[in-house]
Design a protein around this motif. Sequence first.
Motif, short mmCIF file in Angstrom:
data_model
loop_
_atom_site.label_atom_id
_atom_site.label_comp_id
_atom_site.label_asym_id
_atom_site.label_seq_id
_atom_site.Cartn_x
_atom_site.Cartn_y
_atom_site.Cartn_z
N PRO A 1 -35.93 91.30 55.77
CA PRO A 1 -35.11 90.09 55.60
C PRO A 1 -34.49 89.68 56.93
O PRO A 1 -34.26 90.50 57.81
CB PRO A 1 -34.03 90.55 54.62
N ASP B 1 -32.27 88.93 59.89
CA ASP B 1 -31.03 89.53 60.39
C ASP B 1 -29.89 88.53 60.32
O ASP B 1 -28.76 88.88 60.01
CB ASP B 1 -31.26 89.99 61.83
N GLN C 1 -28.14 88.53 56.95
CA GLN C 1 -27.20 89.64 56.79
C GLN C 1 -25.93 89.40 57.58
O GLN C 1 -24.83 89.66 57.09
CB GLN C 1 -27.85 90.96 57.27
N ASP D 1 -22.11 89.26 56.27
CA ASP D 1 -21.05 90.12 56.80
C ASP D 1 -19.86 89.30 57.30
O ASP D 1 -18.70 89.61 56.99
CB ASP D 1 -21.60 90.98 57.95
N PHE E 1 -13.65 85.60 54.35
CA PHE E 1 -13.17 85.30 53.00
C PHE E 1 -12.02 86.23 52.63
O PHE E 1 -11.04 85.82 52.01
CB PHE E 1 -14.30 85.44 51.98
N CYS E 2 -12.16 87.47 52.99
CA CYS E 2 -11.13 88.43 52.63
C CYS E 2 -9.83 88.11 53.36
O CYS E 2 -8.75 88.16 52.78
CB CYS E 2 -11.58 89.84 52.97
N ASP E 3 -9.92 87.81 54.64
CA ASP E 3 -8.70 87.61 55.42
C ASP E 3 -8.01 86.29 55.09
O ASP E 3 -6.78 86.21 55.11
CB ASP E 3 -9.02 87.65 56.93
N ASN E 4 -8.80 85.25 54.80
CA ASN E 4 -8.19 83.92 54.67
C ASN E 4 -8.45 83.26 53.32
O ASN E 4 -7.94 82.16 53.09
CB ASN E 4 -8.73 83.00 55.77
N GLY E 5 -9.21 83.88 52.47
CA GLY E 5 -9.54 83.25 51.20
C GLY E 5 -10.80 82.41 51.31
O GLY E 5 -11.23 82.04 52.40
N ARG F 1 -23.30 90.80 46.33
CA ARG F 1 -23.80 91.89 47.16
C ARG F 1 -23.01 93.17 46.98
O ARG F 1 -23.55 94.27 47.00
CB ARG F 1 -23.79 91.48 48.64
N PRO G 1 -23.73 96.84 43.09
CA PRO G 1 -23.77 98.31 43.14
C PRO G 1 -22.58 98.96 42.45
O PRO G 1 -22.72 100.03 41.85
CB PRO G 1 -23.74 98.59 44.64
N PHE H 1 -16.60 102.37 47.09
CA PHE H 1 -17.57 101.51 47.74
C PHE H 1 -17.57 101.77 49.24
O PHE H 1 -16.55 101.79 49.90
CB PHE H 1 -17.22 100.05 47.47
N ARG H 2 -18.74 101.98 49.79
CA ARG H 2 -18.83 102.31 51.21
C ARG H 2 -19.64 101.26 51.94
O ARG H 2 -20.65 100.76 51.45
CB ARG H 2 -19.46 103.68 51.40
N HIS H 3 -19.19 100.97 53.10
CA HIS H 3 -19.92 100.03 53.94
C HIS H 3 -20.25 100.74 55.24
O HIS H 3 -19.87 101.89 55.46
CB HIS H 3 -19.04 98.80 54.19
N ALA H 4 -20.97 100.05 56.10
CA ALA H 4 -21.29 100.65 57.39
C ALA H 4 -20.00 101.05 58.12
O ALA H 4 -19.90 102.13 58.70
CB ALA H 4 -22.09 99.67 58.23
N ALA I 1 -4.65 85.40 48.91
CA ALA I 1 -5.20 85.85 50.18
C ALA I 1 -4.49 85.18 51.35
O ALA I 1 -4.46 85.71 52.44
CB ALA I 1 -6.69 85.53 50.25
N ASP I 2 -3.92 84.02 51.12
CA ASP I 2 -3.32 83.26 52.21
C ASP I 2 -2.05 83.96 52.72
O ASP I 2 -1.09 84.15 51.98
CB ASP I 2 -2.97 81.86 51.70
N PRO I 3 -2.04 84.34 54.00
CA PRO I 3 -0.91 85.11 54.51
C PRO I 3 0.42 84.36 54.47
O PRO I 3 1.46 84.96 54.18
CB PRO I 3 -1.32 85.39 55.97
N VAL J 1 -20.43 104.97 46.46
CA VAL J 1 -21.27 103.85 46.08
C VAL J 1 -21.87 103.28 47.35
O VAL J 1 -21.15 102.84 48.24
CB VAL J 1 -20.44 102.77 45.35
N ALA J 2 -23.16 103.30 47.42
CA ALA J 2 -23.82 102.84 48.64
C ALA J 2 -23.78 101.34 48.73
O ALA J 2 -23.99 100.64 47.74
CB ALA J 2 -25.27 103.32 48.68
N ALA J 3 -23.51 100.86 49.91
CA ALA J 3 -23.55 99.42 50.14
C ALA J 3 -24.98 99.00 50.38
O ALA J 3 -25.73 99.69 51.07
CB ALA J 3 -22.70 99.05 51.33
N PRO J 4 -25.38 97.89 49.81
CA PRO J 4 -26.74 97.41 50.06
C PRO J 4 -26.81 96.76 51.42
O PRO J 4 -25.98 95.94 51.78
CB PRO J 4 -26.92 96.37 48.96
N ARG J 5 -27.78 97.13 52.20
CA ARG J 5 -27.95 96.55 53.52
C ARG J 5 -29.34 95.93 53.59
O ARG J 5 -30.23 96.28 52.83
CB ARG J 5 -27.83 97.61 54.61
#
Lengths: 231, 231
Positions: A4, A6, A9, A13, A19-23, A60, A64, A99-102, B121-123, B222-226
């Motif tokens: 796929p 790059d 991906q 990422d 999205f997490c930091d600011n919505g 994504r 899992p 949940f684990r990420h890189a 999420a908005d600080p 839980v493995a993250a899909p990459r």
Amino acid sequence: MTVPSDRKQRLLDAAETLFCDNGFHATSLRQITTAAGANLASVNYHFGSKHGLIAAVFERFVGPINAERLRMLHDADGDAEAPDLEAIVRAFVAPPFRFRHAHQERAQRAMRLYGRTHSTADPSLHAIFVRQFDAVRQRFGAAFARALPDLPEADLSWRLHFLIGTMAQTMADPDRLAALSGGACDPSDVDATLSHLVPFLVAGMRAPRSDTVSPNPAPRAVAAPRGRRPS
Amino acid sequence: MTVPSDRKQRLLDAAETLFCDNGFHATSLRQITTAAGANLASVNYHFGSKHGLIAAVFERFVGPINAERLRMLHDADGDAEAPDLEAIVRAFVAPPFRFRHAHQERAQRAMRLYGRTHSTADPSLHAIFVRQFDAVRQRFGAAFARALPDLPEADLSWRLHFLIGTMAQTMADPDRLAALSGGACDPSDVDATLSHLVPFLVAGMRAPRSDTVSPNPAPRAVAAPRGRRPS
DNA sequence: GTCTATATCCTGATAGAC
DNA sequence: GTCTATCAGGATATAGAC
């Protein structure tokens, strides 16, 4: 097709982090594509629209997690007549924390995003979430019913709702707990988190039935402040 | 000065409704002013900015709720050495559900908005919320500590966090509970809500200490899909 | 698949008449 | 206090070259 893109991906990422930091709404496609080192038009090419990107980001990591939930639930109750309540609770709440990420930082961000999306106001995002989640909820509802055979159905629905809320909020806002406990609690420690969360939830699920407790005292209403009041 | 502008109230009412339905960010000032029958420029005149309007909307209903919480807490523990745990829980969770507005529909919307803002999420919005809320949280933390003298401080912080999360989610998302319980639960019935919520929370707060329970089994990640995986 | 350039629309905010 | 008119910028989405 075999490998796929790059770019795709990296877009996912970057979007996840922003999205997490600011919505969702406050994050623009320009921010995302810049952070990913990609072109503005690439989002529409790969995901069709911003909404498609949001759905892809979400699916994504929620996929899992839900799969692991069902796997742990299968191990826990295995069609037993009276499965272990604690094992069911653990099967439900542990996967999102594990949940684990890189990178661990990104894993924490994904968890926060997941928790917050539980109570998003945006109806279209809510729909994405509910679609992925309700099958899991029903499956766990049945398991809880077997583990707590004496609990009325209404009580069970209420308590499942409470359980989900507790988990979601714990995922959504780890920083505040860390700050207000004065360092006594470490939300980044998954084992510690679960060692507190699971007993709390198990005890709540085993609470006395609502029809055996005394009625609510002091139903004094909280008055809303209005501009003009009759005096 | 003696009679506040009717426009100002109508702006607050319209903003409250639209913020609840669509979220803060997705609601434009044009939508608000149109719904309120006011001019676009009126928001900046009365509230300085959109952010000022959001803060005003929020403070208007969170202020009375927190005041009622502290009043009920004072009635409940009154410097007793061992105040009643259930009364403290009720003092914390009941006021937001008992918030009343001119119309009941609007009261429900305000409650939803309140619950959702817990995990925004908005600080900058988060800051508005935390400023109003942390004093209440500290006051209740002290009361819980007196009611549960044998509980370690860390456990107490965790459980207070869980309690807040349960309450917030219950407020934020009543519709889903109504839908998924198949009508068995009625979230618009405040007494019924509290009769389920309070026992759940009291039982959770009284759960065994975390250091007395067995350690967590099966720490499978839980493995993250990459996109690419080493094969 | 990736890029540039652009179309179209909407946002929050403000200047200034009344 | 309320209005009209407008500004300057950012948003998503797309057309079309490569």
